[in-house]
Write a protein that holds these residues in place. Structure first.
Motif, short mmCIF file in Angstrom:
data_model
loop_
_atom_site.label_atom_id
_atom_site.label_comp_id
_atom_site.label_asym_id
_atom_site.label_seq_id
_atom_site.Cartn_x
_atom_site.Cartn_y
_atom_site.Cartn_z
N GLN A 19 0.35 -1.45 -0.19
CA GLN A 19 0.02 0.30 -0.32
C GLN A 19 0.91 1.39 -0.05
N ARG A 22 2.48 1.76 -3.58
CA ARG A 22 1.15 1.99 -4.20
C ARG A 22 0.79 4.42 -4.53
N ARG A 23 0.93 4.68 -2.68
CA ARG A 23 0.67 5.59 -2.63
C ARG A 23 2.00 6.95 -3.47
N LYS A 26 1.81 6.90 -7.11
CA LYS A 26 0.75 7.05 -7.62
C LYS A 26 0.48 8.77 -7.49
N THR A 86 -7.38 -3.08 -1.13
CA THR A 86 -6.32 -2.50 -1.24
C THR A 86 -5.86 -2.07 -2.99
N ASP A 88 -6.93 -1.23 -5.87
CA ASP A 88 -6.77 0.29 -6.40
C ASP A 88 -7.18 -0.26 -8.13
#
Length: 314
Positions: A19, A22-23, A26, A86, A88
């Motif tokens: 996670q 991913r953040r 992104k 999660t 996304d």
């Protein structure tokens, strides 16, 4: 239960790291690069690591840890609930990416990037999970390291039967994705997680119910018992044989939806109230413009003494 606690900590750490990846990606990468590569790589790494740990619990847990099938199936259901919440939008499945390409929902370049990201994510998950096993935090990991060189094949049936089982699982999985693709995540995620759990219970004893070519290649292709060609036939050809069937089904159902779209209806019409048709002009304006404004939901207003719409001059 100490071994289960260690595995739960591993799952939570995997979710947190993926996670965070991913953040960060992104925030730093363009939207196209994130959707086609970074998101898929993080999702594949998360899925692969959790699958490897879960497979270790399934193989060694019943006789070395005293884990029953009810506990393992519940844990599998919870894992896929977290995956769905999660990911996304990532699929982490080459068969799903190819299905999107066949349905003209993704470009060729984007699909190739997704396939590369899924393969890299699965390989990274294998490397990191085996490194975590080498720490031998519990007795199950000690046994896993002893059996690592002689792992058992996930294919426990004949090759034709295994191909049929994997194809059937992939068919129901993709059919569920198509059915719930426009639904809210609160409905789609539990439906997919429940389906995966049911198929793992029914088809798991035969092929482990991967219906994911990249995941199967990372987990079981290096195990002895079958040749690479047999593995490819079951775990690659099996899930891909249902793609033309789903594509033809989608092409047949799409014209039917376009021929009879669900038109917007006024709230009074849904309650059975007959709304009078109004025909009027202002300064020579066409009555058709008035009729279009009456039926447009964008011009919907509420006034005292009116049935819920207003006549608006051009």
């Amino acid at each position: 239960m100490a071994g289960l606690n260690v595995s739960l900590c591993f799952f939570f750490a995997t979710f947190a790291l993926c996670q965070a990846a991913r953040r960060v990606s992104k925030a730093l990468l363009p939207a196209g690069a994130y959707a086609s590569f970074a998101r898929e790589a993080a999702g594949a790494a998360q899925l692969g690591a959790c699958c490897l740990e879960m497979r270790m619990l399934v193989e060694l847990g019943p006789w070395a840890g005293g884990f029953g099938p009810d506990l393992l199936l519940t844990l599998l259901l919870l894992l896929f609930l977290v995956h769905g919440a999660t990911f996304d939008g990532a699929s982490a499945n080459p068969a799903v990416s190819l299905q999107e390409l066949l349905l003209a929902e993704a470009s060729l370049l984007g699909t190739l990037l997704k396939l590369a990201a899924q393969g890299l994510g699965m390989q990274a998950a294998c490397i990191l999970t085996r490194l975590y096993w080498s720490w031998e935090l519990n007795d199950l990991h000690v046994l896993q390291n002893l059996m690592a060189e002689h792992c058992s094949s996930a294919l426990s049936t004949t090759v034709p039967h295994g191909t049929l089982v994997e194809g059937a699982c992939a068919f129901f999985f993709h059919l569920t994705l198509l059915r719930f693709r426009n639904s809210l995540p609160i409905y789609r995620v539990p439906a997919v997680a429940l389906l995966v759990t049911v198929m793992a219970y029914t088809a798991g004893p035969f092929t482990s119910a991967f219906f994911n070519p990249a995941l199967a290649a990372s987990v079981t292709f290096h195990c002895s018992g079958h040749t690479l060609l047999e593995y490819a036939q079951v775990y690659w050809l099996g899930p891909l044989t249902e793609e033309p069937v789903l594509q033809s089904k989608e092409q047949v159902s799409s014209p039917q939806r376009e021929a009879s779209p669900r038109a917007w209806r006024h709230p009074d019409a849904r309650r059975g109230v007959q709304r009078p048709r109004a025909w009027a002009t202002w300064g020579g304006a066409a009555a058709t413009e008035l009729q279009l404004s009456l039926h447009s939901p964008c011009e919907h207003h509420t006034r005292v003494g009116s049935p819920g719409w207003t006549l608006k001059p051009p």
